[in-house]
Design a protein around this motif. Structure first.
Motif, PDB file in Angstrom:
ATOM      1  N   THR A 196      18.102  14.530 -12.052  1.00 29.64           N
ATOM      2  CA  THR A 196      19.020  14.718 -10.793  1.00 29.64           C
ATOM      3  C   THR A 196      19.846  15.813 -11.271  1.00 29.64           C
ATOM      4  O   THR A 196      20.118  16.291 -12.321  1.00 29.64           O
ATOM      5  N   LEU A 197      20.485  16.221 -10.137  1.00 30.68           N
ATOM      6  CA  LEU A 197      21.424  17.335 -10.314  1.00 30.68           C
ATOM      7  C   LEU A 197      22.790  17.196 -11.168  1.00 30.68           C
ATOM      8  O   LEU A 197      23.057  17.828 -12.031  1.00 30.68           O
ATOM      9  N   GLY A 198      23.168  15.926 -11.033  1.00 33.48           N
ATOM     10  CA  GLY A 198      24.260  15.497 -11.715  1.00 33.48           C
ATOM     11  C   GLY A 198      23.844  15.333 -13.085  1.00 33.48           C
ATOM     12  O   GLY A 198      24.798  15.601 -13.971  1.00 33.48           O
ATOM     13  N   GLN A 199      22.750  14.587 -13.602  1.00 29.84           N
ATOM     14  CA  GLN A 199      22.190  14.662 -14.957  1.00 29.84           C
ATOM     15  C   GLN A 199      22.448  16.014 -15.420  1.00 29.84           C
ATOM     16  O   GLN A 199      22.573  16.323 -16.538  1.00 29.84           O
ATOM     17  N   GLU A 200      21.700  17.236 -14.754  1.00 31.64           N
ATOM     18  CA  GLU A 200      21.563  18.510 -15.351  1.00 31.64           C
ATOM     19  C   GLU A 200      22.889  19.090 -15.450  1.00 31.64           C
ATOM     20  O   GLU A 200      23.377  19.977 -16.431  1.00 31.64           O
ATOM     21  N   LEU A 201      23.820  18.983 -14.462  1.00 36.02           N
ATOM     22  CA  LEU A 201      25.304  19.282 -14.727  1.00 36.02           C
ATOM     23  C   LEU A 201      25.807  18.717 -16.116  1.00 36.02           C
ATOM     24  O   LEU A 201      26.444  19.655 -16.813  1.00 36.02           O
TER      25      LEU A 201
ATOM     26  N   THR B  63      26.792  26.290  -7.330  1.00 36.34           N
ATOM     27  CA  THR B  63      25.532  25.605  -7.760  1.00 36.34           C
ATOM     28  C   THR B  63      24.556  25.460  -6.946  1.00 36.34           C
ATOM     29  O   THR B  63      24.571  25.100  -5.780  1.00 36.34           O
ATOM     30  N   ASN B  64      23.061  25.817  -7.284  1.00 34.50           N
ATOM     31  CA  ASN B  64      21.788  25.619  -6.743  1.00 34.50           C
ATOM     32  C   ASN B  64      22.049  26.106  -5.237  1.00 34.50           C
ATOM     33  O   ASN B  64      21.838  25.127  -4.351  1.00 34.50           O
ATOM     34  N   GLU B  65      22.339  27.360  -5.084  1.00 37.41           N
ATOM     35  CA  GLU B  65      22.255  27.943  -3.779  1.00 37.41           C
ATOM     36  C   GLU B  65      20.719  27.964  -3.274  1.00 37.41           C
ATOM     37  O   GLU B  65      20.479  27.696  -2.042  1.00 37.41           O
ATOM     38  N   GLU B  66      19.949  28.167  -4.071  1.00 32.73           N
ATOM     39  CA  GLU B  66      18.475  28.628  -3.928  1.00 32.73           C
ATOM     40  C   GLU B  66      17.775  27.390  -3.202  1.00 32.73           C
ATOM     41  O   GLU B  66      16.757  27.484  -2.440  1.00 32.73           O
ATOM     42  N   GLY B  67      18.289  26.283  -3.723  1.00 28.80           N
ATOM     43  CA  GLY B  67      17.101  25.151  -3.362  1.00 28.80           C
ATOM     44  C   GLY B  67      15.851  25.009  -3.790  1.00 28.80           C
ATOM     45  O   GLY B  67      15.124  24.267  -3.335  1.00 28.80           O
TER      46      GLY B  67
ATOM     47  N   LEU C  12      20.921  24.822 -12.942  1.00 27.39           N
ATOM     48  CA  LEU C  12      21.193  24.008 -13.835  1.00 27.39           C
ATOM     49  C   LEU C  12      20.178  24.019 -15.068  1.00 27.39           C
ATOM     50  O   LEU C  12      20.106  22.999 -16.013  1.00 27.39           O
ATOM     51  N   THR C  13      19.481  25.038 -15.291  1.00 28.45           N
ATOM     52  CA  THR C  13      18.364  25.133 -16.533  1.00 28.45           C
ATOM     53  C   THR C  13      19.393  25.673 -17.873  1.00 28.45           C
ATOM     54  O   THR C  13      20.539  26.224 -17.361  1.00 28.45           O
ATOM     55  N   ASP C  14      18.891  25.991 -18.906  1.00 25.98           N
ATOM     56  CA  ASP C  14      19.682  26.728 -19.885  1.00 25.98           C
ATOM     57  C   ASP C  14      19.937  28.159 -19.612  1.00 25.98           C
ATOM     58  O   ASP C  14      20.852  28.524 -19.990  1.00 25.98           O
ATOM     59  N   GLU C  15      19.024  28.773 -18.694  1.00 27.94           N
ATOM     60  CA  GLU C  15      19.362  30.233 -18.246  1.00 27.94           C
ATOM     61  C   GLU C  15      20.628  30.158 -17.548  1.00 27.94           C
ATOM     62  O   GLU C  15      21.281  30.956 -17.697  1.00 27.94           O
ATOM     63  N   ASP C  16      20.562  29.195 -16.555  1.00 31.02           N
ATOM     64  CA  ASP C  16      21.938  29.162 -15.642  1.00 31.02           C
ATOM     65  C   ASP C  16      22.919  28.806 -16.388  1.00 31.02           C
ATOM     66  O   ASP C  16      23.844  29.554 -16.181  1.00 31.02           O
ATOM     67  N   ARG C  17      23.085  28.044 -17.531  1.00 32.32           N
ATOM     68  CA  ARG C  17      24.100  27.810 -18.266  1.00 32.32           C
ATOM     69  C   ARG C  17      24.565  29.199 -19.102  1.00 32.32           C
ATOM     70  O   ARG C  17      25.672  29.299 -18.988  1.00 32.32           O
ATOM     71  N   GLU C  18      23.645  29.786 -19.439  1.00 35.77           N
ATOM     72  CA  GLU C  18      23.689  31.065 -20.415  1.00 35.77           C
ATOM     73  C   GLU C  18      24.542  32.052 -19.191  1.00 35.77           C
ATOM     74  O   GLU C  18      25.403  32.752 -19.416  1.00 35.77           O
TER      75      GLU C  18
ATOM     76  N   TYR D 110      28.628  21.674 -17.271  1.00 36.79           N
ATOM     77  CA  TYR D 110      29.297  22.253 -16.248  1.00 36.79           C
ATOM     78  C   TYR D 110      29.809  20.970 -15.096  1.00 36.79           C
ATOM     79  O   TYR D 110      29.888  21.445 -13.896  1.00 36.79           O
ATOM     80  N   ALA D 111      29.541  19.968 -15.322  1.00 37.13           N
ATOM     81  CA  ALA D 111      30.390  18.953 -14.466  1.00 37.13           C
ATOM     82  C   ALA D 111      31.937  19.079 -14.598  1.00 37.13           C
ATOM     83  O   ALA D 111      32.257  18.327 -15.664  1.00 37.13           O
ATOM     84  N   GLY D 112      32.653  19.568 -13.845  1.00 37.82           N
ATOM     85  CA  GLY D 112      34.159  19.777 -14.030  1.00 37.82           C
ATOM     86  C   GLY D 112      34.712  18.585 -13.514  1.00 37.82           C
ATOM     87  O   GLY D 112      34.263  17.644 -12.967  1.00 37.82           O
ATOM     88  N   GLU D 113      35.963  18.731 -13.394  1.00 34.13           N
ATOM     89  CA  GLU D 113      36.765  17.715 -12.906  1.00 34.13           C
ATOM     90  C   GLU D 113      37.667  17.763 -11.552  1.00 34.13           C
ATOM     91  O   GLU D 113      38.020  16.878 -10.985  1.00 34.13           O
ATOM     92  N   ARG D 114      37.717  19.209 -11.341  1.00 33.87           N
ATOM     93  CA  ARG D 114      38.166  19.424  -9.987  1.00 33.87           C
ATOM     94  C   ARG D 114      37.614  18.897  -8.734  1.00 33.87           C
ATOM     95  O   ARG D 114      36.131  18.929  -8.847  1.00 33.87           O
ATOM     96  N   PRO D 115      38.296  18.191  -7.690  1.00 36.93           N
ATOM     97  CA  PRO D 115      37.470  17.722  -6.697  1.00 36.93           C
ATOM     98  C   PRO D 115      36.629  18.800  -6.005  1.00 36.93           C
ATOM     99  O   PRO D 115      37.264  19.806  -5.844  1.00 36.93           O
ATOM    100  N   CYS D 116      35.756  18.572  -5.522  1.00 39.50           N
ATOM    101  CA  CYS D 116      34.962  19.392  -4.657  1.00 39.50           C
ATOM    102  C   CYS D 116      35.243  19.518  -3.323  1.00 39.50           C
ATOM    103  O   CYS D 116      35.125  18.552  -2.512  1.00 39.50           O
ATOM    104  N   GLY D 117      35.992  20.542  -2.881  1.00 38.60           N
ATOM    105  CA  GLY D 117      36.347  20.959  -1.629  1.00 38.60           C
ATOM    106  C   GLY D 117      37.748  20.118  -1.109  1.00 38.60           C
ATOM    107  O   GLY D 117      38.420  19.997  -2.207  1.00 38.60           O
ATOM    108  N   GLY D 118      38.065  20.106  -0.186  1.00 35.45           N
ATOM    109  CA  GLY D 118      39.505  19.692   0.457  1.00 35.45           C
ATOM    110  C   GLY D 118      40.537  20.520   0.204  1.00 35.45           C
ATOM    111  O   GLY D 118      41.621  20.114   0.028  1.00 35.45           O
ATOM    112  N   GLN D 119      40.045  21.902   0.006  1.00 36.81           N
ATOM    113  CA  GLN D 119      41.257  22.703  -0.458  1.00 36.81           C
ATOM    114  C   GLN D 119      41.332  23.781   0.601  1.00 36.81           C
ATOM    115  O   GLN D 119      40.218  24.161   1.325  1.00 36.81           O
TER     116      GLN D 119
END
Ligand SMILES: [Zn+2]
Length: 412
Positions: A162-167, A126-130, A34-40, A172-181
């Motif tokens: 926070t992760l949410g703020q950076e999204l 998102t953020n696999e590396e931790g 979620l840095t500028d590089e990740d966005r790119e 890249y804070a999308g609207e589709r619910p995460c999971g449940g599919q």
């Protein structure tokens, strides 16, 4: 009819193009989540997906999905992918290989006008590396229902964001619910990140599962005092205690050799002044083993060491578990499919257990899951010199293509 094969040059060029984003002087990549590089990197992936005719969807934790439609739109997708984020001194292949191998499969199917029954989804998670936000694989964890969305979005980086703020910041804070599919199958290609395939001269690792891992945030508190005037018996040196814990973690892993792993990767010493006896050390412990029993024994040994070290040195210690991932066996059908594809292509393969965590770990809670490993040079990863050969990169992608066709049901 000869087997369909991927375009090895195109895959390699895509990997090298992506590696320019966040490129480091030593030939690696720094593309923290979620840095500028990740966005790119995300922007480029999305553009490539659109160019390949895919529908693009983004969920609430920023996972990106490219979809190549199948002939039966009501069927759940066969999914592949991995992650685009890296460690601070990461390499060109970890994660990004699985994402771009998935894209290359779609490009190849497009080239040949293949139609599959199930849709094929390529995910970049998102953020696999931790590295920037703990724990690792948090977005696949939310996708699988292991964590709540709020938990994922509230993960906090060292600088307090926070992760949410950076999204939100990078869009890249999308609207589709995460999971449940529903997901029909999940197959992830990845570099091995270890030396076994290379040592056995195998091109394909048929991954049986992922070893268990447990993460702890620890601290040891002593007392700050003068380096010149405090006699040795009077000292309560937190760093000395923490160093004993480094040895204890090592001992716990050695007691379960060759499969046990123990690491203290973070160490924060206070006040970090050369002539003050350290009053506090915060550190991390990472313990891993493919089986639960030995892993529990390792944790117990480290906890006992913590009590003993603190008691002997007049220190107080705290060992707080922040993450516990039991070992994850993969689906036997997916394992067989990978093995069959490798032999059909005449590629030397072997069974292997993943020493690292991957997005597939959580996907395995949602659907039948498997992984394909390819060798990396000298087994080195999480390092700027991480390397893989063009031939192996192509071979793994060809196996992925065959497995995805097998699972998605091909029809011409
Ligand atoms: Zn990875």
């Amino acid at each position: 009819m000869p087997a369909l094969t991927i375009n090895a040059e195109r895959l390699w060029e895509s990997l090298m193009t992506m590696a320019q984003i966040g490129a480091t002087p030593k030939g690696g990549v720094c593309r923290l989540a979620l840095t500028d590089e990740d966005r790119e990197a995300r922007d480029l992936f999305v553009q490539w997906g659109k160019d390949a005719g895919c529908a693009v969807d983004i969920d609430q934790i920023g996972n990106i999905f490219l979809r190549r439609a199948g002939s039966e739109p009501d069927l759940p997708p066969v999914m592949t992918g991995s992650h685009l984020d890296s460690q601070p001194t990461g390499g060109k292949f970890d994660g990004v290989y699985g994402v771009l191998a998935g894209l290359e499969v779609i490009r190849t199917l497009n080239d040949h006008g293949y139609v599959t029954r199930h849709p094929i989804d390529v995910a970049a998670r998102t953020n696999e590396e931790g590295s920037r936000f703990a724990p690792a694989m948090v977005a696949s964890g939310v996708f699988a229902g292991e964590f709540s969305l709020d938990y994922g979005l509230s993960r906090t980086a060292l600088n307090g964001v926070t992760l949410g703020q950076e999204l939100d910041r990078i869009g890249y804070a999308g609207e589709r619910p995460c999971g449940g599919q529903a997901v029909h199958r999940y197959i992830e290609a990845h570099i091995e990140q270890g030396p076994l395939l290379e040592a056995e001269a195998c091109v394909i690792g048929v991954v049986q599962g992922i070893q268990g891992q447990r993460w702890f945030d620890c601290s040891i508190q002593g007392m700050e005092s003068h380096a010149g005037t405090t006699p040795l018996p009077h000292r309560r040196d937190a760093l000395l205690g923490a160093c004993c814990m480094v040895q204890a973690v090592r001992d716990a892993a050695v007691a379960h050799a060759p499969l046990g792993r123990g690491t203290e990767g973070q160490f924060i010493v206070q006040p970090n002044s050369r002539n003050v006896i350290p009053g506090r050390v915060d550190f991390s412990i990472d313990l891993r083993h493919p089986e639960d029993g030995p892993l529990i024994t390792m944790v117990e040994a480290v906890r006992e060491a913590m009590y003993r070290v603190c008691a002997e040195m007049g220190l107080s210690g705290d060992m707080h578990e922040i993450w516990h991932q039991p070992p994850t066996p993969f689906d036997s059908g997916c394992i067989d499919a990978v093995s069959r594809a490798a032999s059909a292509l005449g590629l030397a393969s072997m069974s292997i257990v993943s020493g690292a965590g991957h997005d597939a770990k959580y996907l395995a809670q949602v659907c039948p899951t498997g992984m394909i490993f390819i060798p990396c040079k000298d087994g080195i990863s999480h390092n700027e010199i991480e390397d893989a050969s063009k031939a192996d990169v192509a071979a793994g992608c060809n196996v992925l293509l065959q497995v995805l066709l097998d699972q998605a049901g091909s029809q011409r």
